[in-house]
Design an enzyme around this catalytic site. Structure first.
Site, PDB file in Angstrom:
ATOM      1  N   TYR A   1      -6.587  -1.192  14.857  1.00 50.79           N
ATOM      2  CA  TYR A   1      -5.353  -1.071  14.071  1.00 50.79           C
ATOM      3  C   TYR A   1      -4.227  -1.865  14.720  1.00 50.79           C
ATOM      4  O   TYR A   1      -3.537  -2.667  14.074  1.00 50.79           O
ATOM      5  CB  TYR A   1      -4.950   0.409  13.940  1.00 50.79           C
ATOM      6  CG  TYR A   1      -3.525   0.586  13.478  1.00 50.79           C
ATOM      7  CD1 TYR A   1      -3.162   0.300  12.164  1.00 50.79           C
ATOM      8  CD2 TYR A   1      -2.527   1.019  14.366  1.00 50.79           C
ATOM      9  CE1 TYR A   1      -1.839   0.434  11.750  1.00 50.79           C
ATOM     10  CE2 TYR A   1      -1.214   1.159  13.954  1.00 50.79           C
ATOM     11  CZ  TYR A   1      -0.864   0.868  12.641  1.00 50.79           C
ATOM     12  OH  TYR A   1       0.438   0.989  12.247  1.00 50.79           O
TER      13      TYR A   1
ATOM     14  N   SER B   1       4.643  -2.363  14.369  1.00 50.61           N
ATOM     15  CA  SER B   1       4.581  -1.087  15.077  1.00 50.61           C
ATOM     16  C   SER B   1       4.807  -1.298  16.561  1.00 50.61           C
ATOM     17  O   SER B   1       4.458  -2.354  17.108  1.00 50.61           O
ATOM     18  CB  SER B   1       3.192  -0.483  14.849  1.00 50.61           C
ATOM     19  OG  SER B   1       2.964   0.563  15.764  1.00 50.61           O
TER      20      SER B   1
ATOM     21  N   LYS C   1      -1.851  -5.508  13.655  1.00 48.65           N
ATOM     22  CA  LYS C   1      -0.396  -5.738  13.684  1.00 48.65           C
ATOM     23  C   LYS C   1      -0.059  -6.961  14.536  1.00 48.65           C
ATOM     24  O   LYS C   1       0.773  -7.785  14.151  1.00 48.65           O
ATOM     25  CB  LYS C   1       0.326  -4.502  14.225  1.00 48.65           C
ATOM     26  CG  LYS C   1       0.188  -3.250  13.357  1.00 48.65           C
ATOM     27  CD  LYS C   1       0.782  -3.429  11.974  1.00 48.65           C
ATOM     28  CE  LYS C   1       0.712  -2.157  11.136  1.00 48.65           C
ATOM     29  NZ  LYS C   1       1.016  -2.405   9.713  1.00 48.65           N
TER      30      LYS C   1
HETATM   31  N1  LIG Z   1       3.518   6.188   9.920  1.00 46.00           N
HETATM   32  C1  LIG Z   1       3.560   5.638  11.128  1.00 46.00           C
HETATM   33  O1  LIG Z   1       3.538   6.350  12.139  1.00 46.00           O
HETATM   34  C2  LIG Z   1       3.661   4.145  11.299  1.00 46.00           C
HETATM   35  C3  LIG Z   1       4.071   3.612  12.531  1.00 46.00           C
HETATM   36  C4  LIG Z   1       4.155   2.229  12.688  1.00 46.00           C
HETATM   37  C5  LIG Z   1       3.810   1.390  11.627  1.00 46.00           C
HETATM   38  N2  LIG Z   1       3.415   1.933  10.449  1.00 46.00           N
HETATM   39  C6  LIG Z   1       3.048   1.015   9.349  1.00 46.00           C
HETATM   40  O2  LIG Z   1       3.896   1.241   8.242  1.00 46.00           O
HETATM   41  C7  LIG Z   1       3.181   1.011   7.020  1.00 46.00           C
HETATM   42  C8  LIG Z   1       3.335   2.226   6.124  1.00 46.00           C
HETATM   43  O3  LIG Z   1       2.874   3.377   6.822  1.00 46.00           O
HETATM   44  P1  LIG Z   1       2.828   4.802   6.149  1.00 46.00           P
HETATM   45  O4  LIG Z   1       2.883   5.806   7.248  1.00 46.00           O
HETATM   46  O5  LIG Z   1       3.804   4.869   5.044  1.00 46.00           O
HETATM   47  O6  LIG Z   1       1.332   4.777   5.589  1.00 46.00           O
HETATM   48  P2  LIG Z   1       0.760   5.264   4.172  1.00 46.00           P
HETATM   49  O7  LIG Z   1      -0.715   5.246   4.292  1.00 46.00           O
HETATM   50  O8  LIG Z   1       1.425   6.502   3.747  1.00 46.00           O
HETATM   51  O9  LIG Z   1       1.241   4.068   3.213  1.00 46.00           O
HETATM   52  C9  LIG Z   1       0.506   2.883   3.048  1.00 46.00           C
HETATM   53  C10 LIG Z   1       0.259   2.695   1.552  1.00 46.00           C
HETATM   54  O10 LIG Z   1      -0.440   1.475   1.341  1.00 46.00           O
HETATM   55  C11 LIG Z   1      -1.426   1.698   0.326  1.00 46.00           C
HETATM   56  N3  LIG Z   1      -2.470   0.668   0.538  1.00 46.00           N
HETATM   57  C12 LIG Z   1      -3.333   0.570   1.582  1.00 46.00           C
HETATM   58  N4  LIG Z   1      -4.113  -0.518   1.426  1.00 46.00           N
HETATM   59  C13 LIG Z   1      -3.734  -1.108   0.266  1.00 46.00           C
HETATM   60  C14 LIG Z   1      -4.170  -2.269  -0.442  1.00 46.00           C
HETATM   61  N5  LIG Z   1      -5.174  -3.047  -0.007  1.00 46.00           N
HETATM   62  N6  LIG Z   1      -3.554  -2.594  -1.619  1.00 46.00           N
HETATM   63  C15 LIG Z   1      -2.539  -1.810  -2.090  1.00 46.00           C
HETATM   64  N7  LIG Z   1      -2.091  -0.704  -1.465  1.00 46.00           N
HETATM   65  C16 LIG Z   1      -2.680  -0.373  -0.296  1.00 46.00           C
HETATM   66  C17 LIG Z   1      -1.870   3.134   0.503  1.00 46.00           C
HETATM   67  O11 LIG Z   1      -2.386   3.704  -0.679  1.00 46.00           O
HETATM   68  C18 LIG Z   1      -0.576   3.824   0.937  1.00 46.00           C
HETATM   69  O12 LIG Z   1       0.133   4.373  -0.156  1.00 46.00           O
HETATM   70  C19 LIG Z   1       1.733   0.721   7.420  1.00 46.00           C
HETATM   71  O13 LIG Z   1       1.548  -0.682   7.443  1.00 46.00           O
HETATM   72  C20 LIG Z   1       1.639   1.280   8.820  1.00 46.00           C
HETATM   73  O14 LIG Z   1       0.683   0.617   9.597  1.00 46.00           O
HETATM   74  C21 LIG Z   1       3.342   3.283  10.251  1.00 46.00           C
END
Ligand SMILES: NC(=O)c1ccc[n+]([C@@H]2O[C@H](COP(=O)([O-])OP(=O)(O)OC[C@H]3O[C@@H](n4cnc5c(N)ncnc54)[C@H](O)[C@@H]3O)[C@@H](O)[C@H]2O)c1
Length: 339
Positions: free
Chosen positions: A148, A124, A152
């Site tokens: 958080y 991120s 990362k």
């Molecule tokens: N959405 C954003 O703004 C953003 C920005 C930068 C980075 N990210 C990163 O991208 C990734 C995906 O983000 P997103 O927005 O799709 O989030 P999201 O919460 O929609 O997706 C993450 C998924 O991981 C699953 N999960 C969590 N812990 C788990 C575990 N221990 N075992 C199995 N499954 C697990 C959740 O059920 C969820 O479906 C994350 O790592 C997040 O930190 C997101």
């Protein structure tokens, strides 16, 4: 390749599943559904015309993760799984460190044991810390302002050490800017549980009548109109960036690569509101509220390295992002159904 998508039922993971299948890859999803509804899987199968194998396990469970790798043929992993809410991470640091780090350890160990050493990780722009130089380049020092963000930074460090330990690894950390938007069908999108933490889903819920008005946190920043500026990237462009990274990382000379995925363009909160009003044809009532602790005035990427190395660039405009978000929100006013 047969690609394991961890967190593949989540927001960015689900859009990436579609892009992977379109690019000719086979997909296996692992997700514990802690932040996703199982009904997303049927939507993915309908959109791709393929059965999507899903393992509903918690990746912090090392035995179950090992079992998954022992029973599936996997060539590469895209690792989205993790907790992602900044505010919640301040209230529950141990839950964040434990889930995000332990799931990564468990995955890396199983990968190593089963000779799977190609990994693309969801990082991120938050790793650029409190006062980054703009535009942000991959060479800036990393830091964080909340647990958080530290997960990362820490995971990037762990991946870099793992990559340096054995030349067979090929690892990419993708630093996302602000993912928004939805699949063009309106059948897949962002479905936050509770009150949305991010601007775009909040605006969409105001437009559809689920929330009364938006709070704009601060109108006295040194930006184009005083409101915060972010680099919004369409989730489908982001998904395409993962496919490009996966297709590129294996042939890189260096074992660890870091790429920004952003458009390079900053858009203010008021500009997002105006674009959403155009897309939806509805007014978005808002009030100006005090600045939020920890928010920075502006954040945007220098995406030149990803453009050059991956042959990838973000193509969609803020109007595209709002139009697709609105299609998803108006077709699914309450998000995914429970069953
Ligand atoms: N959405 C954003 O703004 C953003 C920005 C930068 C980075 N990210 C990163 O991208 C990734 C995906 O983000 P997103 O927005 O799709 O989030 P999201 O919460 O929609 O997706 C993450 C998924 O991981 C699953 N999960 C969590 N812990 C788990 C575990 N221990 N075992 C199995 N499954 C697990 C959740 O059920 C969820 O479906 C994350 O790592 C997040 O930190 C997101």
């Amino acid at each position: 390749m047969r690609v394991l998508v961890s967190g593949g039922a989540g927001y960015i993971g689900s859009h990436t599943v579609i892009r992977l299948v379109e690019a000719g890859h086979d997909v296996v999803v692992v997700d514990d559904f802690s932040n996703a509804k199982p009904t997303v899987v049927g939507r993915l199968e309908a959109l791709t015309g393929r059965p999507i194998p899903v393992h509903a396990i918690d990746l912090t469970d090392t035995d179950k993760t090992e079992h998954l790798f022992a029973h599936e043929q996997i060539d590469a992993v895209i690792h989205f799984a993790g907790f992602k809410a900044v505010g919640e991470s301040v209230a529950k640091p141990l839950a964040y460190y434990q889930n995000n780090l332990d799931s990564t350890f468990s995955l890396l160990r199983a990968m190593d044991r089963h000779d799977v050493r190609t990994l693309v990780f969801s990082s991120s722009a938050t790793v650029y810390g409190a006062e980054p130089e703009l535009p942000m380049t991959e060479d800036l020092p990393t830091s964080a302002t909340n647990p958080y963000g530290w997960t990362k930074v820490m995971i990037e460090q762990i991946l870099s050490d793992v990559a340096a330990s054995d030349d067979r690894w090929r690892i990419a950390a993708l630093r996302y800017f602000n993912p928004v938007g939805a699949h063009a069908s309106g059948d897949i999108g962002e479905d936050p549980s509770g009150i949305p933490n991010n601007l775009m889903p909040f605006v969409a819920q105001v437009a559809v009548g689920r929330r009364e008005q938006l709070s704009v946190f601060g109108d006295d920043y040194d930006t184009v109109d005083g409101t915060g500026v972010r680099d919004y990237i369409h989730v489908d462009d982001l998904a395409a960036g993962h496919v490009a990274a996966l297709d590129t990382v294996g042939s890189r000379a260096e074992p660890m690569s870091v790429w920004n995925l952003g458009t390079g363009q900053g858009v203010s909160v008021l500009q997002v509101i105006k674009a959403f009003e155009r897309a939806s044809g509805r007014p978005i009532p808002y009030e100006i509220a005090p600045r939020r602790a920890g928010d920075i005035a502006a954040s945007y990427a220098d995406p030149a390295r990803a453009n050059a190395d991956l042959g990838w660039r973000a193509t969609k405009t803020i109007d595209d992002m709002c139009a697709d978000t609105w299609r998803w929100q108006s077709k699914n006013p309450n998000g995914y159904p429970d069953a």
